[in-house]
Design an enzyme around this catalytic site. Sequence first.
Site, PDB file in Angstrom:
ATOM      1  N   HIS A   1       0.839  -1.194   0.000  1.00  0.00           N
ATOM      2  CA  HIS A   1       0.000   0.000   0.000  1.00  0.00           C
ATOM      3  C   HIS A   1       0.878   1.250   0.000  1.00  0.00           C
ATOM      4  O   HIS A   1       1.947   1.264   0.627  1.00  0.00           O
ATOM      5  CB  HIS A   1      -0.910   0.018   1.218  1.00  0.00           C
ATOM      6  CG  HIS A   1      -2.006  -1.004   1.163  1.00  0.00           C
ATOM      7  ND1 HIS A   1      -3.233  -0.784   1.728  1.00  0.00           N
ATOM      8  CD2 HIS A   1      -2.061  -2.241   0.608  1.00  0.00           C
ATOM      9  CE1 HIS A   1      -4.001  -1.844   1.531  1.00  0.00           C
ATOM     10  NE2 HIS A   1      -3.309  -2.748   0.860  1.00  0.00           N
TER      11      HIS A   1
ATOM     12  N   GLU B   1       0.658   4.011   1.548  1.00  0.00           N
ATOM     13  CA  GLU B   1       0.934   4.568   2.872  1.00  0.00           C
ATOM     14  C   GLU B   1       2.102   3.862   3.553  1.00  0.00           C
ATOM     15  O   GLU B   1       2.929   4.502   4.196  1.00  0.00           O
ATOM     16  CB  GLU B   1      -0.317   4.450   3.762  1.00  0.00           C
ATOM     17  CG  GLU B   1      -1.521   5.207   3.251  1.00  0.00           C
ATOM     18  CD  GLU B   1      -2.454   4.350   2.380  1.00  0.00           C
ATOM     19  OE1 GLU B   1      -3.660   4.634   2.378  1.00  0.00           O
ATOM     20  OE2 GLU B   1      -1.972   3.416   1.703  1.00  0.00           O
TER      21      GLU B   1
ATOM     22  N   CYS C   1      -3.359   0.315   7.110  1.00  0.00           N
ATOM     23  CA  CYS C   1      -2.592   1.553   6.989  1.00  0.00           C
ATOM     24  C   CYS C   1      -2.924   2.525   8.117  1.00  0.00           C
ATOM     25  O   CYS C   1      -2.040   3.235   8.609  1.00  0.00           O
ATOM     26  CB  CYS C   1      -2.841   2.181   5.619  1.00  0.00           C
ATOM     27  SG  CYS C   1      -2.194   1.150   4.278  1.00  0.00           S
TER      28      CYS C   1
END
Length: 159
Positions: A52, A54, A85
């Site tokens: 991801h 993030e 996240c």
Amino acid sequence: MTLAHWMQHAFALAEEAAAEGEIPVGAVIADRNGTIIGRGRNRRESGDPLGHAELYAIREASLAIGGWRLEGTTMVVTLEPCAMCAGALVNARVEHLVFAAFDPKAGFCGSLGNLVQDPRLNHRVAVTSGYEEERSRLLLQEFFRKLRMRSDTERWQSG
């Protein structure tokens, strides 16, 4: 540097992700001085289940400062973070989160829950939501429209 500058960088990363067939999400982390110290874009389709935007931005920012506590930092991301996240933001002690579009199917910073501001946790993240929401929503819609068209074409050609 300004919030608009940070978000522009996040969108550039999201567009890079889309060009590689990834869901177009980009994230940056800025320090107290406004300098971008972490960048990330989605990379799950390349084989990283934790890929991801993030998490990549948090990892890069931590390396930049030489520690895991990202106190005084701001994360700017094009889509509301998921539970994984959101937990990483809390654990890394990010001070402020700014996100563009809400994610009603997976977002955990206001949509399905609000992990980053849960009073039971030892750290809470200030949140600004909906900044450049329309731009992010359109980017995501276009990505998924193209994905559906490609999928429909592949089904048609194989059938």
